[in-house]
Design an enzyme around this catalytic site. Sequence first.
Site, PDB file in Angstrom:
ATOM      1  N   ASP A  34       0.879  -1.162   0.000  1.00  0.00           N
ATOM      2  CA  ASP A  34       0.000   0.000   0.000  1.00  0.00           C
ATOM      3  C   ASP A  34       0.924   1.221   0.000  1.00  0.00           C
ATOM      4  OD1 ASP A  34      -2.044   1.831   0.118  1.00  0.00           O
ATOM      5  OD2 ASP A  34      -3.172   0.777   1.664  1.00  0.00           O
TER       6      ASP A  34
HETATM    7  C1  BGC Z   1      -4.977   3.346   0.055  1.00  0.00           C
HETATM    8  C2  BGC Z   1      -5.030   2.368  -1.090  1.00  0.00           C
HETATM    9  C3  BGC Z   1      -4.860   3.095  -2.393  1.00  0.00           C
HETATM   10  C4  BGC Z   1      -3.556   3.856  -2.363  1.00  0.00           C
HETATM   11  C5  BGC Z   1      -3.267   4.600  -3.640  1.00  0.00           C
HETATM   12  C6  BGC Z   1      -3.763   4.246  -0.012  1.00  0.00           C
HETATM   13  O1  BGC Z   1      -3.887   5.296   0.888  1.00  0.00           O
HETATM   14  O2  BGC Z   1      -5.002   2.659   1.272  1.00  0.00           O
HETATM   15  O3  BGC Z   1      -6.244   1.659  -1.070  1.00  0.00           O
HETATM   16  O4  BGC Z   1      -4.909   2.191  -3.455  1.00  0.00           O
HETATM   17  O5  BGC Z   1      -3.599   4.785  -1.296  1.00  0.00           O
HETATM   18  O6  BGC Z   1      -4.128   5.653  -3.801  1.00  0.00           O
END
Ligand code: BGC
Length: 819
Positions: free
Chosen positions: A264
């Site tokens: 993530d």
């Molecule tokens: C989120 C993810 C997301 C990523 C990119 C993170 O803060 O938890 O679900 O895909 O950001 O935007």
Amino acid sequence: MSDTVSRRSVLRLLGGATAVALAATTGLPTPARAAAREAAGPRVESLLTRLTLDEKITLLHGAPDPKSLGQAGHVPGVERLGIPPLRLADGPAGVRVKQHATALPAPVLLAAAFDPGLARRYGRVIGHEGRALGQDVLLSPMVNLVRTPYAGRNFETFSEDPLLSADLVAEEIRGIQGEGLIATVKHYAMNNQEQDRETVDVRVDEQTLNEVELRAFEAAVGAGSRAVMGAYNKVNGTYACENEELLTGILRDRWGFQGWVMTDWHAAHSTVAALTAGLDMEMPNGKYFGAALKAAVRNGSVSEEYVDRAVRRILTAMDDFGLLDGSAPPRPARDAAAGAAVALEVAKAGATLLHNENGTLPLTGEAARSIAVVGPTGSLPFVSGGGSAHVVPDHADSPLDAIRSRAGDGSRVSYALGEDLFGKPLPKEALSAGIAPEAQRVAAGKTWTYDGTLTVEDDDEWTFVVHYSGARPKVLLDGVDLFPVATGLAEYFTGGLVSAAPDGLAVRRRTLDLAAGEHRIEITARGGAQGQTFRLRRVTGATRAQDVAEAVRAAGAAHSVVLFAYEDATENQDRTTLALPGHQAQLIEAVAAANPRTTVVLNTSSSTSMPWLERTAAVLQMYYPGQEGAAATAAVLFGDCDPGGRLTQSFPVDDDHHPVAGEPRRYPGVNGVEHYSEGIHVGYRWYDAKGVRPLFPFGYGLSYTSFAYGDLRVERTGDGLEVSFTVRNTGRRDGVDVPQVYVGPSPDLQADQAVRVLGGYQRLALKAGKSRRVIVRVDERTLSSWDPKRHGWVLGTGRRTVWVGASSGELRLSTRAGV
Ligand code: BGC
């Protein structure tokens, strides 16, 4: 594989850092090496021999995109060898880029349809649009279970039930990847809350892990998901993104995952430990998998074979999608009309009717001709939640317009705000200098200041609302900074609907009690490079009373009322209460007192407590219904379609009666550690085990017609149970039903078992008076428990109860059958 397993056992025996260091420097075991090469194919193997270490490392982490389309992530390619860059876009409810895209209903609404076929079509829309909008990888679907009603991302995911989530994610991934976009199932694993999501250590036993959260991830892998996103949190003491048990033991060795694992965003915590545990790509930058990885290879802390392993996994997936040899189909054009059609269909299919006294809905006759629409989200379309699931919609109509157009000429549809989200201008006379800071335009490079007094007539609650473009103006009230800039992500994730004014300016609020008298107010607004627009507004107890009075007047003058209530969820924040935000509960009470034919339409993320329920005539749960939400809502209200949605999560009565109530160790955790001490009893399983009645149970939802179930038969087949029964539409309208099959515990297992689990379901449309024989198959996995002693599944044999119900709380047929 056996070699890998034995290596892992050795690692466990050696334990900790020594084991990692040993594995990292000795490289991959020989059979694993051979198998990986075979799976990769000659093109990838040949590239691996030609890539330099620097080039390989480039492929293992994100970097800024010089040609960004507004997507979340970018991994540069290696032009010299024809490896293209990867663009990775969110997300769960549509493609999140700078451009417009189809804003689909939130996944929770899709799930409410209980229709895996629809999930595939939802996936196809996103897959097609992702390719059309220049993307290669989609950062979705999210399948973390709804474990706590407070979790800020419950709208982005599907359900509290592992089987339903598994069915839906598998079909959605087939839909996405069938269009040529690589899917990323997320967030692996146990990211079931937003509070402390980056640090919380989830302690979970093996049975719970396998039976509850992991089922949907396994289904995603089974459906061919080529990417997995590791979660922020720790699982049993180790960050998910460097957790070898999760990333290698379960994902690869047990499930045979063929793709790559990325973090993530900013969820990496180490270089060697993460790479050797099974992480392949760091996003969105190369803090650990950039220069640090090169240094680790150079100084011998990790064998380059681990780098090759990760590169091989990424390139193999790219190759399978035709991204390495140009065989991927050309990027299609967007098909906005097809996207909109699916968005509308899903919003209608998932609409969940929770309450309907005396046939209040559908609106017909006078009730359909004389309507007061009330609530801020009646005139402002609530399209999607906040955070990375937010999509720039092609368009979005307001429910008010949709209701007006559906009610047609000759009808009277009035509107009252009721609850003011964006505030009213500060009265000029209240400010000493007589300048109202309303729509101030500050030129680039200039600064606008105000230092004066605000005169407050009576003691009252004040909510200051600042609307602004560019840098946030500083507003000091009696020396207190009303809108301080928060640290880190808290500043960034502020909600979807309520964090921007209808004209697009950013919005912040601050509520305080003000005493009558003069207050010093100082404002500094800086034009910056672009210039700035801002306005400072307020909602007070007095303005609120006027808004409520107007809503009450409108309600009293109309035959029926449709009141839109909202709750604005976003990632990075959990809710702190299940109550509706602001003063909406009082608004509902006041309006329903003025007109008992009041329908409440909920645009909320997840469960809501409803102390006002009995005062209302109907409640329709629409969640975040996407860009076609207004049309779908009107279609359901007027009975153009049956509300076919059912709850995919139990709705608690209040904040004191749900699986994590009064259990801080269970949620949100104590001293950074959280225990999943409810074990396998997640969601409805907890309510059943404890004998606690929810407000509305899992699987619940009303239709405009009625259904009867009969003639239940259960047969043991080679791969589970075949449950058949007859469903009859006993009403006078055509309708949609979702009968559900539940299975009780096995008498032969020692393991902890639920009172009952969902075994299967069938969504079906039936014409008035018609009946149909329905067959639901319960697979052996659903009939099995995880045995922590044997580290495997054990079939729950013996005679087990099988129920057919309209929800987990309304079981209408039952029998016993041998497994
Ligand atoms: C989120 C993810 C997301 C990523 C990119 C993170 O803060 O938890 O679900 O895909 O950001 O935007």
